[in-house]
Design a protein around this motif. Structure first.
Motif, mmCIF file in Angstrom:
data_model
loop_
_atom_site.group_PDB
_atom_site.id
_atom_site.type_symbol
_atom_site.label_atom_id
_atom_site.label_comp_id
_atom_site.label_asym_id
_atom_site.label_seq_id
_atom_site.Cartn_x
_atom_site.Cartn_y
_atom_site.Cartn_z
ATOM 1 N N MET A 1 0.832 -1.207 0.000
ATOM 2 C CA MET A 1 0.000 0.000 0.000
ATOM 3 C C MET A 1 0.863 1.251 0.000
ATOM 4 S SD MET A 1 -3.260 -0.366 2.575
ATOM 5 C CE MET A 1 -2.334 0.174 3.936
ATOM 6 N N PHE B 1 0.295 12.501 -5.850
ATOM 7 C CA PHE B 1 0.161 12.512 -4.400
ATOM 8 C C PHE B 1 1.156 13.520 -3.827
ATOM 9 C CE2 PHE B 1 0.981 9.990 -0.289
ATOM 10 C CZ PHE B 1 0.013 10.716 0.382
ATOM 11 N N PHE C 1 10.695 10.743 5.257
ATOM 12 C CA PHE C 1 10.426 10.329 6.636
ATOM 13 C C PHE C 1 10.813 8.858 6.839
ATOM 14 C CE2 PHE C 1 7.431 8.403 9.623
ATOM 15 C CZ PHE C 1 7.622 9.196 10.741
ATOM 16 N N MET D 1 8.135 -4.416 8.896
ATOM 17 C CA MET D 1 8.620 -3.703 7.706
ATOM 18 C C MET D 1 9.938 -3.039 8.010
ATOM 19 S SD MET D 1 5.846 -0.671 7.654
ATOM 20 C CE MET D 1 4.571 -1.455 8.598
ATOM 21 N N PHE E 1 -2.098 22.897 -2.033
ATOM 22 C CA PHE E 1 -1.431 21.737 -1.463
ATOM 23 C C PHE E 1 -2.375 20.958 -0.547
ATOM 24 C CE2 PHE E 1 1.190 19.795 1.871
ATOM 25 C CZ PHE E 1 2.026 19.027 1.090
ATOM 26 N N GLU F 1 -5.203 19.351 -2.459
ATOM 27 C CA GLU F 1 -4.767 18.116 -3.118
ATOM 28 C C GLU F 1 -4.649 16.983 -2.104
ATOM 29 O OE1 GLU F 1 -3.858 17.315 -6.449
ATOM 30 O OE2 GLU F 1 -5.138 19.065 -6.768
ATOM 31 N N CYS F 2 -4.127 17.326 -0.927
ATOM 32 C CA CYS F 2 -4.021 16.303 0.114
ATOM 33 C C CYS F 2 -5.390 15.775 0.490
ATOM 34 C CB CYS F 2 -3.352 16.856 1.370
ATOM 35 S SG CYS F 2 -1.623 17.221 1.118
ATOM 36 N N LYS G 1 -8.001 15.737 -1.303
ATOM 37 C CA LYS G 1 -8.543 14.940 -2.393
ATOM 38 C C LYS G 1 -7.958 13.519 -2.357
ATOM 39 C CE LYS G 1 -8.288 17.492 -6.085
ATOM 40 N NZ LYS G 1 -8.066 17.977 -7.418
ATOM 41 N N HIS G 2 -6.729 13.416 -1.831
ATOM 42 C CA HIS G 2 -6.068 12.111 -1.818
ATOM 43 C C HIS G 2 -6.055 11.516 -0.427
ATOM 44 C CE1 HIS G 2 -4.926 12.275 -5.935
ATOM 45 N NE2 HIS G 2 -4.357 13.448 -5.773
ATOM 46 N N SER H 1 -7.409 9.082 0.658
ATOM 47 C CA SER H 1 -7.258 7.625 0.679
ATOM 48 C C SER H 1 -5.793 7.213 0.528
ATOM 49 C CB SER H 1 -8.119 6.978 -0.402
ATOM 50 O OG SER H 1 -7.924 7.635 -1.625
ATOM 51 N N LEU H 2 -5.028 8.000 -0.244
ATOM 52 C CA LEU H 2 -3.594 7.685 -0.358
ATOM 53 C C LEU H 2 -2.897 7.930 0.974
ATOM 54 C CD1 LEU H 2 -2.717 9.115 -3.883
ATOM 55 C CD2 LEU H 2 -3.058 6.750 -3.223
ATOM 56 N N ILE H 3 -3.336 8.986 1.666
ATOM 57 C CA ILE H 3 -2.759 9.247 2.989
ATOM 58 C C ILE H 3 -3.085 8.100 3.928
ATOM 59 C CG2 ILE H 3 -2.793 10.799 4.978
ATOM 60 C CD1 ILE H 3 -3.285 13.082 3.058
ATOM 61 N N LEU H 4 -4.335 7.636 3.867
ATOM 62 C CA LEU H 4 -4.729 6.496 4.695
ATOM 63 C C LEU H 4 -3.834 5.286 4.434
ATOM 64 C CD1 LEU H 4 -8.631 6.343 4.783
ATOM 65 C CD2 LEU H 4 -7.038 6.783 6.659
ATOM 66 N N MET H 5 -3.479 5.102 3.148
ATOM 67 C CA MET H 5 -2.628 3.964 2.800
ATOM 68 C C MET H 5 -1.270 4.054 3.481
ATOM 69 S SD MET H 5 -3.177 3.395 -1.237
ATOM 70 C CE MET H 5 -4.639 2.642 -1.911
ATOM 71 N N CYS H 6 -0.788 5.262 3.671
ATOM 72 C CA CYS H 6 0.549 5.428 4.255
ATOM 73 C C CYS H 6 0.534 5.428 5.781
ATOM 74 C CB CYS H 6 1.188 6.727 3.781
ATOM 75 S SG CYS H 6 1.521 6.731 2.032
ATOM 76 N N PRO I 1 -0.438 3.376 8.271
ATOM 77 C CA PRO I 1 0.156 2.295 9.084
ATOM 78 C C PRO I 1 1.682 2.361 9.088
ATOM 79 C CG PRO I 1 -1.521 1.426 7.618
ATOM 80 C CD PRO I 1 -1.351 2.863 7.248
ATOM 81 N N ALA I 2 2.268 2.604 7.917
ATOM 82 C CA ALA I 2 3.734 2.663 7.850
ATOM 83 C C ALA I 2 4.261 3.843 8.670
ATOM 84 C CB ALA I 2 4.198 2.784 6.400
ATOM 85 N N ILE I 3 3.563 4.971 8.590
ATOM 86 C CA ILE I 3 4.022 6.147 9.350
ATOM 87 C C ILE I 3 3.977 5.852 10.841
ATOM 88 C CG2 ILE I 3 3.472 8.536 9.943
ATOM 89 C CD1 ILE I 3 2.487 8.867 7.056
#
Lengths: 295, 336
Positions: free
Chosen positions: A95, A105, A114, A151, B36, B39-40, B42-43, B45-50, B52-54
């Motif tokens: 993901m 994005f 980060f 990860m 900016f 756009e964030c 609007k995206h 869902s892409l932020i949501l994807m990141c 868990p990793a963050i």
């Protein structure tokens, strides 16, 4: 194709000999373990470890499975951790890798940095240990092993490189059809990433299967079922542990099959991951290639 | 529609249909930061994807960082890191004055340097040889076998070494005995270990590194090699003048990556081979094994953390220096 020259022929013969010798060196130590694990302890004590079983016996294996090493519990712990960790890890890594490759994005550079920065600095073992045990309270908790191995910056970078090879038009096509980002990712992108998932999945699975370090940090004697490699570690390094937990009531210490039992445990603990490897090798080799030589 | 979006996010104005122009005008009013955030949003869902990793990297990589402070205190279990007495650089002073730091640093850097050079040289050598072999089945089988050692745990590596070198039952000693020679006892001989550990490390990693280099060789344009063949170049010349120079970028990049880790170590390898055999420490103790013992056996968190901090700083400095040097010599190879 042009003709082979004499020097080509000579070099090829030389190459084959060197490669054969090195391959033999790679397998012989394994044969030594397998051979010894099937040998009888008495002969090992006199003649030492051997490549081929001497005085073939299943004694050591019988003892592992019957003698209360908790080996089946260890198997359950290791297998479930490997499965859960690999699957969840793959989901998150892919993901993230996908999102970080979307040109539209705006946060992708910040998040990439980060993640990359996390690989440059580390606090070291002591602060990490204190945080895990006192901050998160994960002493004697399997989560202390499951989570940290899920990860790494390197795996995310590897995934990012894979995703790059998936044409962006696919995402655009999905958008035109009105699909959301999640369904684009799951329905269109993931199926394209099979080799990547196999490679990174193997890396993750290896990490979980071979795990002993986090266990040695966070699991104390109070935990009955240790992950396989940690159990092996204890059997190798703590003779008292071995005798107490395995011998139980049914052997005397004199004829206790110490050495062969170590080897048999090693076989039992290692076997499955080596058996899985040949099936994913094709993907794995192409995976290393993508990750390492992108330049 | 897509075009408009990208044009707008880059802040350029291009004429279009009246509807598109009004969209652009609206975006202009928002200003750069406005766009900016929009756009964030609007995206999301892409932020949501990141996310868990963050969260993961915050929890396991960034959150321990403030704990480095423990290197500057006299750690007291009851009062915790931030309640313990601040003693400045005394922990470091102790380590340097006791001579430990010097020994550990020397061992760590020498081992890693040997790994770095030999791993790459041997892997390049093997990759070039494998490339010369035309039989595909032979290549496949040997590659599979050569990768085998890479797949086993450090614990098993320790056991394998014990299997071969053990004084009483070891394979090497059985062979020596059957040849009528006297037995060898490396586990009580510290001098034996530097070459042994280097060999074990090579044994485990050569297969993997070979594939990396092999992939790089496969990437070489086959026309170059064909052309050379037509010009009557023999195999040695081809390897020396074409293949080796083309492997240089891969070598430089791998070396650069490895430089950052030169004060870290392959902890599992050392710990599983040497363990707590104090007899061998003079030649085998590295920073990481010392830190592990200080943490897990002595619970001396301040000392352990002081070394960890020292490692991070030295590692960072080395990466910066290497990068700067490379940037001077061959700018295109530098990391940043």
């Amino acid at each position: 194709m042009s003709q082979k020259t004499t020097s080509d022929f000579f070099v090829e013969r030389f190459a084959m000999i060197v490669v054969i010798i090195f391959s033999l060196l790679c397998v012989l130590p394994f044969l030594l373990i397998v051979g010894t694990s099937f040998s009888s302890e008495d002969i090992v004590r006199v003649k030492g470890f051997s490549l081929f079983p001497r005085g073939a016996t299943l004694e050591a294996y019988r003892m592992i499975f019957k003698g209360g090493t908790n080996i089946l519990g260890s198997y359950v712990v290791t297998i479930s951790m490997t499965l859960v960790g690999t699957l969840v890890g793959l989901g998150i890594i892919s993901m993230t890798g996908y999102a970080l490759n979307r040109h539209d994005f705006p946060l992708r550079n910040i998040i990439s940095f980060f993640i990359y920065f996390a690989s440059l600095f580390s606090a070291g073992l002591a602060p990490y240990y204190l945080l895990m045990t006192q901050g998160y309270g994960l002493k004697d908790n399997y989560l202390a092993i499951l989570l940290p191995l899920m990860m790494s910056p390197w795996l995310i970078i590897l995934m990012k490189n894979f995703v790059k090879s998936v044409p962006y038009e696919l995402t655009e096509a999905g958008k035109i059809d009105g699909a959301g980002d999640f369904s684009i990712f799951i329905r269109l992108i993931l199926p394209m990433l099979k080799p990547a998932l196999a490679t990174i999945g193997l890396f993750l699975a290896l990490g979980y299967w071979n795990e002993w370090y986090q266990s040695s940090l966070f699991l104390s004697e109070r935990v009955t079922y240790k992950p396989l490699q940690y159990m092996l570690y204890q059997i190798i390094n703590q003779l008292s542990y071995l005798k107490n937990s395995v011998a139980g009531a049914f052997v005397t210490f004199d004829n206790f099959p110490e050495e062969t039992l170590k080897m048999a445990t090693a076989c039992v603990a290692t076997g499955p991951i080596i058996l899985v490897y040949p099936f994913v090798q094709k993907y794995f080799i192409s995976g290393i290639t993508v990750g390492a030589v992108k330049g | 529609m897509e075009k408009v979006k990208t044009a707008a996010s880059e802040g350029t104005v291009s004429a279009g249909t009246p509807a598109e122009v009004t969209v652009l005008a609206k975006k202009k009013k928002l200003g750069k930061t406005g766009i900016f955030f929009r756009e964030c949003g609007k995206h999301y869902s892409l932020i949501l994807m990141c996310i868990p990793a963050i969260i993961f990297f915050i929890a396991f990589s960034y959150a321990p960082l403030p704990g480095i402070y423990v290197a500057f205190v006299k750690y007291n279990y009851a009062s915790g890191i931030f309640g313990s007495d601040f003693i400045g650089l005394d922990n470091f002073k102790f380590l340097f004055e006791s001579g430990q730091m010097w020994k550990l640093t020397r061992n760590t850097i020498l081992y890693n340097f040997a790994f770095l050079v030999l791993d790459n040289v041997v892997a390049m050598f093997m990759a070039i040889l494998i490339n010369e072999i035309t039989n595909r089945i032979f290549k496949k089988i040997t590659q599979t076998i050569m990768l085998l050692p890479y797949f086993i745990s450090a614990v098993l590596v320790g056991l394998l070494v014990y299997n071969v070198l053990n004084y009483d039952y070891g394979f090497l000693n059985s062979v020596l005995r059957s040849l009528g020679l006297s037995r060898w006892a490396p586990y009580s001989n510290p001098k034996a270990w530097p070459p042994l550990i280097i060999l074990v490390q090579l044994w485990q990693c050569t297969g993997y590194n070979t594939i990396v280099y092999f992939a790089a060789i496969m990437g070489i344009d086959s026309e170059t090699i064909e052309a050379a063949r037509i010009d009557g170049v023999n195999a040695f010349q081809r390897i020396w003048y074409i293949e080796l120079p083309l492997l240089k970028p891969t070598l430089v990049i791998l070396m650069l990556f490895a430089m950052g880790g030169i004060v870290k170590g392959n902890f599992g390898l050392f710990y599983n081979i040497i363990g707590t055999n104090a007899l061998l420490y003079p030649t085998t103790d590295i920073l990481e094994t010392y830190v592990y013992r200080a943490t897990m056996q002595d619970f001396n968190f301040s000392t352990a953390s002081a070394i960890g901090f020292y490692q991070s700083v030295i590692g960072f400095v080395i990466v910066m220096i290497c990068n700067a040097v490379i940037k001077k010599i061959e700018p295109e190879y530098s990391l940043f």
